[in-house]
Design a protein around this motif. Structure first.
Motif, PDB file in Angstrom:
ATOM      1  N   ALA A  56       0.817  -1.214   0.000  1.00  0.00           N
ATOM      2  CA  ALA A  56       0.000   0.000   0.000  1.00  0.00           C
ATOM      3  C   ALA A  56       0.849   1.263   0.000  1.00  0.00           C
ATOM      4  N   TYR A  57       1.972   1.230   0.692  1.00  0.00           N
ATOM      5  CA  TYR A  57       2.834   2.415   0.734  1.00  0.00           C
ATOM      6  C   TYR A  57       3.184   2.848  -0.687  1.00  0.00           C
ATOM      7  N   MET A  58       3.665   1.905  -1.474  1.00  0.00           N
ATOM      8  CA  MET A  58       4.113   2.225  -2.827  1.00  0.00           C
ATOM      9  C   MET A  58       2.937   2.472  -3.763  1.00  0.00           C
ATOM     10  N   ASN A  59       1.884   1.657  -3.648  1.00  0.00           N
ATOM     11  CA  ASN A  59       0.754   1.825  -4.558  1.00  0.00           C
ATOM     12  C   ASN A  59       0.037   3.147  -4.312  1.00  0.00           C
ATOM     13  N   VAL A  60      -0.146   3.497  -3.066  1.00  0.00           N
ATOM     14  CA  VAL A  60      -0.808   4.772  -2.784  1.00  0.00           C
ATOM     15  C   VAL A  60       0.094   5.929  -3.197  1.00  0.00           C
ATOM     16  N   PHE A  61       1.402   5.760  -2.965  1.00  0.00           N
ATOM     17  CA  PHE A  61       2.342   6.794  -3.424  1.00  0.00           C
ATOM     18  C   PHE A  61       2.174   7.020  -4.923  1.00  0.00           C
ATOM     19  N   SER A  62       2.111   5.923  -5.665  1.00  0.00           N
ATOM     20  CA  SER A  62       2.000   6.031  -7.121  1.00  0.00           C
ATOM     21  C   SER A  62       0.648   6.593  -7.539  1.00  0.00           C
ATOM     22  N   ILE A  63      -0.414   5.992  -7.013  1.00  0.00           N
ATOM     23  CA  ILE A  63      -1.764   6.398  -7.421  1.00  0.00           C
ATOM     24  C   ILE A  63      -1.997   7.871  -7.094  1.00  0.00           C
ATOM     25  N   GLU A  64      -1.638   8.251  -5.890  1.00  0.00           N
ATOM     26  CA  GLU A  64      -1.922   9.622  -5.475  1.00  0.00           C
ATOM     27  C   GLU A  64      -1.010  10.629  -6.188  1.00  0.00           C
ATOM     28  N   SER A  65       0.159  10.197  -6.616  1.00  0.00           N
ATOM     29  CA  SER A  65       0.999  11.084  -7.425  1.00  0.00           C
ATOM     30  C   SER A  65       0.345  11.280  -8.793  1.00  0.00           C
ATOM     31  N   VAL A  66      -0.153  10.193  -9.355  1.00  0.00           N
ATOM     32  CA  VAL A  66      -0.796  10.308 -10.668  1.00  0.00           C
ATOM     33  C   VAL A  66      -2.064  11.143 -10.571  1.00  0.00           C
ATOM     34  N   MET A  67      -2.811  10.958  -9.506  1.00  0.00           N
ATOM     35  CA  MET A  67      -4.032  11.757  -9.338  1.00  0.00           C
ATOM     36  C   MET A  67      -3.683  13.244  -9.377  1.00  0.00           C
ATOM     37  N   ASP A  68      -2.590  13.576  -8.738  1.00  0.00           N
ATOM     38  CA  ASP A  68      -2.155  14.969  -8.730  1.00  0.00           C
ATOM     39  C   ASP A  68      -1.816  15.435 -10.142  1.00  0.00           C
ATOM     40  N   GLU A  69      -1.128  14.572 -10.875  1.00  0.00           N
ATOM     41  CA  GLU A  69      -0.732  14.959 -12.241  1.00  0.00           C
ATOM     42  C   GLU A  69      -1.959  15.084 -13.127  1.00  0.00           C
ATOM     43  N   LEU A  70      -2.927  14.200 -12.930  1.00  0.00           N
ATOM     44  CA  LEU A  70      -4.149  14.288 -13.712  1.00  0.00           C
ATOM     45  C   LEU A  70      -4.907  15.566 -13.360  1.00  0.00           C
ATOM     46  N   ALA A  71      -4.918  15.881 -12.092  1.00  0.00           N
ATOM     47  CA  ALA A  71      -5.590  17.118 -11.678  1.00  0.00           C
ATOM     48  C   ALA A  71      -4.917  18.309 -12.343  1.00  0.00           C
ATOM     49  N   GLN A  72      -3.616  18.291 -12.326  1.00  0.00           N
ATOM     50  CA  GLN A  72      -2.876  19.391 -12.932  1.00  0.00           C
ATOM     51  C   GLN A  72      -3.167  19.477 -14.430  1.00  0.00           C
ATOM     52  N   ALA A  73      -3.206  18.291 -15.072  1.00  0.00           N
ATOM     53  CA  ALA A  73      -3.449  18.272 -16.514  1.00  0.00           C
ATOM     54  C   ALA A  73      -4.833  18.837 -16.850  1.00  0.00           C
ATOM     55  N   SER A  74      -5.778  18.661 -15.935  1.00  0.00           N
ATOM     56  CA  SER A  74      -7.112  19.201 -16.234  1.00  0.00           C
ATOM     57  C   SER A  74      -7.352  20.534 -15.559  1.00  0.00           C
ATOM     58  N   GLY A  75      -6.307  21.114 -15.018  1.00  0.00           N
ATOM     59  CA  GLY A  75      -6.455  22.434 -14.416  1.00  0.00           C
ATOM     60  C   GLY A  75      -7.337  22.446 -13.185  1.00  0.00           C
ATOM     61  N   ALA A  76      -7.449  21.301 -12.530  1.00  0.00           N
ATOM     62  CA  ALA A  76      -8.333  21.221 -11.363  1.00  0.00           C
ATOM     63  C   ALA A  76      -7.525  21.274 -10.081  1.00  0.00           C
ATOM     64  N   ASP A  77      -8.179  21.704  -9.019  1.00  0.00           N
ATOM     65  CA  ASP A  77      -7.545  21.659  -7.712  1.00  0.00           C
ATOM     66  C   ASP A  77      -7.413  20.187  -7.288  1.00  0.00           C
ATOM     67  N   PRO A  78      -6.269  19.796  -6.724  1.00  0.00           N
ATOM     68  CA  PRO A  78      -6.064  18.376  -6.398  1.00  0.00           C
ATOM     69  C   PRO A  78      -7.113  17.807  -5.454  1.00  0.00           C
ATOM     70  N   VAL A  79      -7.572  18.613  -4.497  1.00  0.00           N
ATOM     71  CA  VAL A  79      -8.569  18.101  -3.560  1.00  0.00           C
ATOM     72  C   VAL A  79      -9.913  17.954  -4.261  1.00  0.00           C
ATOM     73  N   GLU A  80     -10.294  18.977  -4.996  1.00  0.00           N
ATOM     74  CA  GLU A  80     -11.555  18.926  -5.733  1.00  0.00           C
ATOM     75  C   GLU A  80     -11.572  17.757  -6.695  1.00  0.00           C
ATOM     76  N   PHE A  81     -10.442  17.554  -7.352  1.00  0.00           N
ATOM     77  CA  PHE A  81     -10.337  16.477  -8.343  1.00  0.00           C
ATOM     78  C   PHE A  81     -10.619  15.132  -7.705  1.00  0.00           C
ATOM     79  N   ARG A  82     -10.059  14.918  -6.507  1.00  0.00           N
ATOM     80  CA  ARG A  82     -10.326  13.644  -5.830  1.00  0.00           C
ATOM     81  C   ARG A  82     -11.785  13.533  -5.445  1.00  0.00           C
ATOM     82  N   LEU A  83     -12.347  14.597  -4.923  1.00  0.00           N
ATOM     83  CA  LEU A  83     -13.754  14.544  -4.520  1.00  0.00           C
ATOM     84  C   LEU A  83     -14.662  14.252  -5.713  1.00  0.00           C
ATOM     85  N   GLU A  84     -14.278  14.782  -6.873  1.00  0.00           N
ATOM     86  CA  GLU A  84     -15.069  14.527  -8.073  1.00  0.00           C
ATOM     87  C   GLU A  84     -15.142  13.047  -8.419  1.00  0.00           C
ATOM     88  N   HIS A  85     -14.180  12.304  -7.944  1.00  0.00           N
ATOM     89  CA  HIS A  85     -14.101  10.903  -8.338  1.00  0.00           C
ATOM     90  C   HIS A  85     -14.437   9.945  -7.208  1.00  0.00           C
TER      91      HIS A  85
END
Lengths: 746, 470, 165
Positions: free
Chosen positions: A536-565
């Motif tokens: 979980a340490y590594m998988n969450v590190f990876s997943i949550e890093s990608v979530m951040d990058e996806l949020a950035q790519a869509s111009g969304a706030d990282p917290v809002e982006f997670r809540l949207e999903h």
């Protein structure tokens, strides 16, 4: 040794009111089931928590004729506060003062077999069992009182260890209890106390073990002193699989005070009257020993690519891929993690005594039953002849050297019948021989559409097994080194939903198209096993890093982006709480500072945790420090909120250390990170200014395991904060100063 | 008659003073608006960063726990305490309104923008050698740092040293203005080494003894000096190192922060090694070449002794020294006459030998003290410092750690230990005044700086030297 | 025979003079507080006080200690009568596994005895030699600050409060 005959004799001797209990070994349980017919097994499977495997009430609660109450658990105190929490649960449902209870923890002679204290299962399994058992014991006591008072049960109440009638008559639990009365199977349903009436559950009760620990009381297996006890040290090989070609023990054996040299194949140990002499003799023996080394360790820098080329067992643990037709914004990334160590502050220790054909081992193993089984197998004894008693060690954070130290002690004790033998591992041995958290690689390709929805998710994780716990003798390094060695068992993946390397590899987020591949790598050149949160340490590190990058790519706030999903209300609640308490915003930060956010639900079925962090990076040196961390955690019914907060704070800080600093190092043959100079961890100068943990209380909800939930989110929050501070994504753990400095503008 | 003589003397003196002041005074250079850091060329700034590292600017200009280059580091001198200045581009408290010309003048001539003399604690007698191009790069680097508003504390210097104008005389006597001019007979690498060592790296500022006026003694260049409460050993032919340094050894030491038969960089050398981490291999090698050239090849006698020493120290392994395996010999190891040598020997055997004779290779193992320069040096200061303070852990990076023994040792015990170590590991005869040096250290009379030894100790030890099994 | 004074009591210990204090405390005097963490002076789990200064007992041979006062966590108070440092750690619940804690307490005690008015930065710097693997650092810092306040109000003497073994 305990069996029915002995217990019956005890009950006779004790007179009325003595409680009889059974110890639940697997064999005993099977015997019971067989005697009472197969239908009972069906009922047993429906029982809550560990009552499934130990359905008798008196496996959990024991009441003596004088009214003293013991709580029994198969779980072990690891420093996570489980003793206190379980006492709270029992005290609450039994309606007694916590101080009137004693607790007996993992002991193959006395407590139920609850497997390992691991996986954040203790509250879910043991806590649930004890809660229900205590509630049902109370119900039985009320029923007994009702019959004696000739009153209806629901007119009675319990108070301070007594059942009280409306007219004031009272009978203490001790008066009420009768032989075998609690030796009944639990019911699938219990009448549990209303959380609104809680007196002790849900309260930050002071830990029962801390007072002794700060006043020099005996608290750890390291503190155990038995009459006639002798001190042993093992001479370990320099590398995995090394053969002891020659050692001249003659000179050492003659030294006064040296009792025995124990040698069996490649296993070499010295026993001495005095501890320091054992240490010095070990060193002399180590210098005299000649080893043939065979290990071939991979090139550290090539580790990720080597891992991805190893033969793998491939499993799609999620296979709902429907990639969208249109081109979207895509994020592709590969993440790497090195081997990381438990690095327990107290090297492993065990005491064993072999007397009259019976072996007793005191150990800080996380699993007394499995370790006992392995030791019995190694010594070619029956398990009835071996007793394993848990005593605390220092924090283990998973499978460290404890089981092996227990085996060492048992082996040596067998060579010195009658004398208690204490084995203490050296710092270098703990660092060099413990099984590490495996190196891992993850690869992600994910895409968002124009509206900021994740429309594709393709994830793969490569990892060795995350569990090589005994089990069999072959998991013990002592057993592997005997002249008649035991072979290390083949590693097996832990199936979903728990998972090993694939733990938390499936995101909790709403993903229209997703595939998650687990590439299980059986071949291990470095000793590995379970380290807190496993994959979980590594998988969450990876997943949550990608979530951040996806949020950035869509111009969304990282917290809002997670809540949207996320639809899961509890997930949304921890995210929102952490963000609000942190003061999450997008306002600019002073130079060199960044903020980052991450979330996970441990195993997608245990506790929820969100972490927000602010970091500061010194441009000239790359030195990074976490300034503050704010976390929110939902662990269901939080039995001891302060204990929970303590665990989350600790998990965050430990994860910061793992993430910024830690990697096991090795050359072609040997592990080279063998002490704190070669495996540095966080010290006080790098500790954050503040760590705030907010608990979302869920009274009445099931307990959710939380000891490991912070590891992944803390790592990802850190990496995301670094990205915010530097504009650069860091994907290779650990995030060292050198790696950070390399990308900073000059 | 006498009156006329007096008037003549007074007038002559007045003319001299006016001439002196006229000559000694320097004009201010006009302030400028703080340069826009974004307008600076990245490659130039990066070059400047390297130069600043070579010059160890941060070591003097960044206070512990303070912001980079904001000054405030106290430097003890025989004349009082000087505080380093803020060289961030803050316009009011730093050098933000200094033009490049003003910066170059400070480096070349030791004058600030206002024309006041700078104390040579700022080693402009070395920095004067820098070329215009290097000054240009350094200026760009400093101007691109984060401005910090922080005024340096006032210097605490005794009269007349608190009069900056007095430095005019000092400069006249001791400053040879640069820039550096290569020596035709030297190789390119050697000249580069001279330029770096004599210029930016200002090694002589610590490694050369100073005269009564605080200037380096040019007749004993690299003959040994002091820094921050430590002895900086001679780098010339009087080097006390038991195994003579050569280019390869110096290069390894400067590159990695440790060298197999010389030990680990500690004390004020630790940040020097840290800073050298950004220098190029060629530059580090050049420094090694020049410094090695200072001592020249070792004498046959010195070479022979070193050979014997290396042969002897090669056989150590954990427990191979019988002392560490058997406590009865701990007592026997001491001389039997009840003298301090008893106690010193017993302390060494029981507290030190466990690491220092373990055979664990450098940089993480305790070095065999027979190889230690600290035992051979002119005074026991460094040995005392290390025993008291140990080697603190670096933050988050592999680094040798040695526990300090402050608190465990009384003055008498530390004195006995140091005396024993000198007798056991050196053939140079006893140090004088060990007790006084010990007292100075333990009472805080002589303060000494401690640094975590990091450098590039991350470089893994080579396999032939790997850890012995425990 | 080496004479040791530990927590105010004299002991004639039979251990060899080169024995590190840690083994004598634990094995001969049966004191549990000081712990074996590394034996190398790297982790601080063995920290005790000698004449009021923090030392690593794992690298301090007892031959150094004749005539000196050794204080362990047991000398700071008892279960029934805890001293201010112990009270502070209990009140802050400053422990997870607790193995490193006595060492932290002794290092902090040495700090506070000599510098009653310490800043947060001072406390962090002073505790640098001590490792905690569980991540209890925040609570340890709070506990030390709390102990400083308790010691100031109680005007505790330099030998700590409460009886010790």
């Amino acid at each position: 040794m305990k069996n029915v005959v002995v217990l019956s004799r005890r009950s006779v001797l004790a007179g009325t009111g003595a409680l009889v209990f059974s110890f639940c070994s697997q064999s005993r349980l099977v015997a019971q089931e067989a005697a009472q017919g197969g239908q009972q097994s069906g009922a047993a499977r429906a029982l809550p928590g560990s009552l499934k495997t130990s359905p008798f009430l008196d496996s959990w609660i024991r009441i003596d004729a004088n009214g003293s109450i013991s709580v029994l658990t198969g779980k072990a105190e690891l420093g996570q506060g489980i003793k206190t929490a379980l006492l709270q649960v029992a005290a609450e449902e039994l309606d007694v003062a916590l101080s009137s209870l004693t607790i007996i923890t993992a002991d193959t002679a006395r407590a139920a077999n609850e497997g390992y204290t691991s996986g954040s299962h203790s509250m879910q399994d043991s806590g649930t069992a004890i809660r229900h058992a205590a509630a049902q014991v109370r119900a039985l006591l009320i029923a007994q009182a009702a019959s004696r008072f000739a009153l209806p049960g629901d007119s009675l109440r319990t108070e301070n260890g007594s059942v009280v009638a409306p007219d004031g008559r009272r009978l203490s639990y001790g008066d009420l209890v009768a032989p075998e009365m609690l030796h009944v199977r639990a019911q699938p349903e219990s009448v549990l106390k209303d959380p609104r009436a809680f007196k002790v559950m849900g309260k930050p009760v002071a830990r029962v073990d801390i007072p002794a620990k700060v006043t020099g009381g005996a608290a750890y297996v390291q503190d155990l002193r038995l009459p006639g006890m002798v001190h042993a040290r093992v001479v370990r090989p320099p590398s995995y699989g090394a053969r002891l070609a020659a050692v001249d023990t003659a000179a050492v054996e003659r030294v006064p005070g040296v009792i025995k040299i124990v040698r069996d194949g490649d296993f070499l140990a010295v026993v001495s009257e005095r501890e320091f002499q054992a240490v010095k003799t070990m060193r002399t023996l180590a210098a005299a020993a000649r080893w043939e080394e065979n290990a071939h360790l991979p090139k550290q820098d090539d580790l990720p690519s080597l891992l991805m080329k190893l033969p793998a067992q491939d499993t799609a643990i999620l296979d709902q891929r429907q990639p969208p037709a249109a081109a979207q914004k895509t994020v592709e990334a590969t993440y790497t993690r090195p081997y990381q160590a438990h690095a327990s502050i107290g090297p492993s220790c065990a005491v064993a005594q072999f007397e009259n054909g019976a072996m007793t081992v005191w150990s800080h193993t996380q699993g007394v039953y499995p370790d006992r089984q392995a030791i019995a197998e190694m010594l070619r004894m029956s398990i009835e002849q071996v007793r394993c008693i848990h005593m605390e060690g220092s924090g283990c954070y998973g499978h460290n050297g404890a089981d092996d130290a227990a085996a060492d002690a048992a082996l040596i004790a067998r060579a010195l019948p009658g004398r208690p033998v204490r084995v203490q591992w050296m710092r270098e041995q703990e660092h060099g021989w413990e099984p590490y958290g495996p190196a891992m690689v993850t690869k992600v390709s994910a895409a968002v559409d124009a509206s900021g929805r994740i429309v594709d998710w393709d994830y793969a994780v490569w990892s060795n097994t995350h569990s090589m716990r005994p089990g069999g003798a072959g998991s013990l390094i002592a057993a592997q080194s005997l002249s008649q060695p035991f072979a290390q068992p083949g590693p097996k993946p832990i199936p979903q939903p728990e998972g090993g390397g694939d733990r938390n590899a499936i995101p909790l987020y709403k993903l229209a198209s997703a595939r998650v591949m687990h590439h299980f790598l059986p071949a291990m050149s470095v000793r590995v096993s379970a380290l807190r949160s496993l994959g979980a340490y590594m998988n969450v590190f990876s997943i949550e890093s990608v979530m951040d990058e996806l949020a950035q790519a869509s111009g969304a706030d990282p917290v809002e982006f997670r809540l949207e999903h996320l639809d899961d209300e509890r997930a949304r609640a921890v995210i929102t709480t952490a963000a609000v308490r942190f003061g999450w915003s997008s306002s600019p930060l002073p130079g060199g500072r960044g903020r980052g956010f991450a979330f996970a639900r441990y195993k997608n079925l245990a506790a929820y945790c969100a972490v927000a962090m602010e970091v500061e990076v010194a441009r000239d040196t790359g030195r990074t420090r976490v300034l503050r961390a704010v976390a929110a955690v939902d662990a269901g019914q939080a039995v001891n909120p302060d204990g929970l907060i303590n665990q989350i704070e600790g998990g965050i800080i430990q994860s910061i250390s793992w993430t910024l600093y830690e990697r096991v190092t090795f050359d072609d043959t040997r592990i080279t990170s063998i002490d704190w100079s070669t495996y540095p961890i966080l010290r006080f100068n790098a500790v954050p200014d503040s760590v705030a943990v907010h608990v979302l209380h869920r009274p009445g909800q099931p307990f959710l395991g939380s000891g490991e939930v912070a590891q992944g989110p803390a790592a990802a929050a850190l990496a995301n904060a670094l990205a915010s501070a530097t504009g650069h994504r860091f994907r290779d753990l650990p995030l060292t100063r050198e790696r950070i400095k390399a990308v900073l503008p000059v | 008659m006498i009156a006329r003589t007096i008037i003549a003397v007074v007038v002559a003196g007045a003319i001299l003073i006016v001439t002196f002041f006229g000559w000694a005074r320097h004009p201010a250079i006009d302030p400028i608006a703080q340069p826009d850091p974004h307008g600076l060329d990245t490659a130039l700034v990066r070059h400047g960063a390297q130069l600043a590292a070579l010059g160890n600017c941060n070591t003097c200009h960044t206070a512990p726990g303070g912001k980079s280059f904001a000054g405030g580091v106290s430097v003890a001198t025989p004349f009082g305490t000087i505080y380093s200045t803020n060289i961030t581009p803050d316009p009011e408290t730093g050098i933000g309104n200094w033009s490049e010309a003003a910066f170059r003048r400070s480096m070349r001539e030791g004058l600030d923008r206002a024309g006041r003399y700078l104390y040579p604690a700022f080693p402009y007698d070395h920095f004067t050698l820098l070329t215009d191009e290097d000054d240009h790069a350094l200026y760009a680097y400093l101007m691109s740092r984060e401005p910090v508003r922080a005024a340096a504390p006032r210097n605490e210097l005794r009269f007349p040293f608190n009069l900056r104008i007095a430095l005019a005389g000092w400069k006249l006597l001791f400053l040879r203005k640069g820039p550096f001019e290569p020596v035709a007979s030297g190789s390119e690498a050697w000249n580069r080494g001279v330029y770096l060592v004599e210029g930016l790296a200002h090694c002589g500022a610590c490694h050369t003894p100073r005269n009564r006026l605080g200037a380096e003694n040019k007749n004993d260049r690299f003959g040994g000096g002091e820094a921050e409460g430590w002895t900086a050993y001679a780098l010339n032919q009087t080097s006390p190192a038991p195994v003579p340094w050569d280019v390869d050894a110096l290069y390894a030491y400067l590159r990695n922060g440790w060298q197999r038969v010389h030990g680990v960089a500690r004390g004020p050398m630790a940040p020097v090694i840290d800073n050298l981490g950004v220098a190029s291999d060629a530059d580090v090698r050049a420094i090694a070449i020049y410094i090695a050239s200072m001592s020249g090849p070792p004498t046959p006698e010195r070479r022979r002794k070193a050979g014997e020493l290396l042969a002897r120290t090669g056989v150590q392994g954990p427990g191979s020294n019988p002392v560490s395996g058997d406590s009865t010999t701990t007592a026997q190891a001491a001389k039997g006459d009840g003298s301090g040598a008893d106690m010193g020997g017993m302390i060494y055997q029981s507290a030190c030998a466990v690491c220092h004779e373990s055979g664990r290779p450098l940089p993480f193992g305790g070095m065999d003290l027979a190889l230690s320069t600290a035992m051979q040096g002119p005074n026991p200061i460094n040995a005392i410092n290390v025993v008291l303070a140990g080697l603190p852990a670096a933050e988050g990076e592999r680094s040798p750690i040695m526990p300090g023994f402050t608190g465990a040792l009384s003055e008498a015990q530390l004195t006995d230990l140091i005396v024993y170590l000198r007798a056991r590991f050196s053939d140079k005869g006893p140090w004088t005044d060990v007790a006084k040096h010990v007292r100075d250290a333990m009472t805080g009379n002589r303060r000494f700086a401690t640094y975590a030894t990091r450098g590039n100790a991350s470089a893994p030890a080579d396999s032939s030297q790997r850890e012995k099994p425990w | 025979m080496v004479k040791l004074t530990v927590n105010g009591r004299e002991h004639d210990v039979s251990a060899d003079p080169d024995t590190p204090l840690l083994y004598v405390l634990r094995d001969e005097l049966a004191l549990n507080g000081a712990k074996f963490g590394c034996g190398l002076g790297q982790c601080g789990a063995c920290t005790v006080m000698v004449d009021g200064k923090a030392v690593f007992s794992c690298v301090t041979p007892i031959l150094l200690l004749e005539g000196k006062q050794v204080t362990t966590v047991e000398g700071l108070g008892t279960l029934d009568n805890p001293g201010p440092m112990q009270r502070a750690f209990m009140e802050e619940q400053a422990a997870q596994c607790g193995y490193c804690i006595p060492g932290m307490m002794m290092r902090a005690q040495a700090l506070l005895q000599n510098n009653p008015l310490v800043s947060d930065a001072d406390i962090r710097a002073a505790l640098q030699p001590n490792l905690c693997r569980c991540g209890t650092h925040m609570r340890v810092l709070r506990a030390v600050k709390r102990a400083a306040r308790l010691m100031q109000t109680a005007g505790a003497s330099s030998t700590g409060m409460g009886g010790g073994r």
